[in-house]
Enzyme design. Structure first.
Site, PDB file in Angstrom:
ATOM      1  N   ARG A   1       0.839  -1.201   0.000  1.00 57.41           N
ATOM      2  CA  ARG A   1       0.000   0.000   0.000  1.00 57.41           C
ATOM      3  C   ARG A   1       0.874   1.252   0.000  1.00 57.41           C
ATOM      4  O   ARG A   1       0.613   2.207  -0.731  1.00 57.41           O
ATOM      5  CB  ARG A   1      -0.926  -0.004   1.217  1.00 57.41           C
ATOM      6  CG  ARG A   1      -1.939  -1.131   1.213  1.00 57.41           C
ATOM      7  CD  ARG A   1      -2.804  -1.136   2.459  1.00 57.41           C
ATOM      8  NE  ARG A   1      -3.716   0.002   2.497  1.00 57.41           N
ATOM      9  CZ  ARG A   1      -4.515   0.279   3.527  1.00 57.41           C
ATOM     10  NH1 ARG A   1      -4.478  -0.487   4.611  1.00 57.41           N
ATOM     11  NH2 ARG A   1      -5.326   1.319   3.481  1.00 57.41           N
TER      12      ARG A   1
ATOM     13  N   CYS B   1      -1.491   5.657   9.523  1.00 54.74           N
ATOM     14  CA  CYS B   1      -1.800   4.434   8.785  1.00 54.74           C
ATOM     15  C   CYS B   1      -2.805   4.796   7.701  1.00 54.74           C
ATOM     16  O   CYS B   1      -2.641   5.792   7.011  1.00 54.74           O
ATOM     17  CB  CYS B   1      -2.326   3.364   9.730  1.00 54.74           C
ATOM     18  SG  CYS B   1      -3.743   3.897  10.729  1.00 54.74           S
TER      19      CYS B   1
END
Length: 283
Positions: A181, A240
């Site tokens: 990611r 995050c």
């Protein structure tokens, strides 16, 4: 650093004796797990929901991300409904090695000054292996009066402070998402794959050993001390996707005896929706 008389991590073999003490509250924080909770959970555990109890989700993640913090009135109400008072010993678990909502609830309690809060090392599976009993009973909490709180006292950074940190060589921005990611290979949740400029990738899984348990405090301390190159906590911002899994790394750092750095709640879910500079994978 907020001082506490107990370690932030409790081992599965310690859970039974802790549960027998007065003032103990066990929390099942498995995200989206109301049906699973009703099927089976650790005996005596109450359920909290990330979406309903630990967030104040607005109509647009561009403002605060996918899981913004609730306000003080909302969170005080949640704690009162769970029967949590300032003297309670709270232990939280999930089924994702604390990376789902357990660490987030820990951070929230820690950030209102709650002293006795711990996360169960290894979560649900570790407790089962340690022969802690399971139950399908729907536990009924004994509500308390409103929990006295006024503000989050652990450090938070907003999107503008993160933007400033991208231009400051003395600052470090830690992205705890999986490498694919961060690298922009694919993005399973948010609209755009990539990362914040100048951020470094330290996946939360680095906090765990091969058995899915937290590494020892000394191992974690050595790892983060080396990675941060002696930076102070006020020079470090952790994020995050939506401000949940980042708390796993804050928990690990606290377990290591390090000062808890800043949390960027909005995280990539907010940053990537605000026309901010992004590092994306070139096609």
């Amino acid at each position: 650093m907020i001082q506490s008389s107990i370690t932030p991590i409790i081992q599965p073999q310690e859970l039974a004796s802790a549960a027998a003490a007065q003032g103990f509250v066990l929390i099942d924080a498995r995200a989206g797990a109301q049906e699973r909770y009703m099927t089976s959970h650790l005996a005596g555990a109450l359920h909290v929901d990330l979406e309903r109890d630990l967030s104040d989700i607005g109509p647009d993640p561009a403002h605060g991300g996918r899981h913004p913090l609730p306000n003080m009135i909302q969170f005080s109400r949640v704690l009162a409904q769970l029967g949590i008072s300032p003297d309670s010993h709270v232990v939280v678990y999930d089924d994702k090695n604390a990376a789902n909502a357990a660490a987030r609830f820990w951070w929230m309690l820690k950030s209102i000054g709650h002293q006795k809060v711990q996360v169960l090392n290894g979560g649900l599976e570790a407790a089962i292996r340690a022969n802690f009993p399971l139950s399908a009973d729907i536990e009924t909490p004994a509500p308390t009066s409103a929990y006295p709180l006024s503000e989050w006292i652990l450090p938070l950074s907003d999107i503008n402070e993160v933007a400033a940190a991208t231009q400051d060589p003395k600052s470090v921005i830690i992205d705890v998402r999986d490498a694919y990611r961060f690298n922009g290979e694919s993005e399973p949740i948010d609209l755009i794959a990539g990362h914040i400029p100048a951020a470094i990738n330290i996946p939360f899984s680095n906090n765990l050993d091969t058995n899915g348990l937290f590494k020892s405090p000394s191992e974690l301390r050595d790892m983060y001390s080396n990675l941060l190159n002696d930076r102070q906590a006020d020079q470090v911002i952790v994020h995050c996707g939506s401000g949940v899994t980042a708390c796993h790394t804050l928990l690990a750092m606290d377990y290591a005896g390090l000062e808890i750095p800043h949390l960027y709640i909005g995280s990539w879910s907010e940053w990537s929706r605000n026309d901010r500079p992004m590092v994306v994978r070139e096609s």
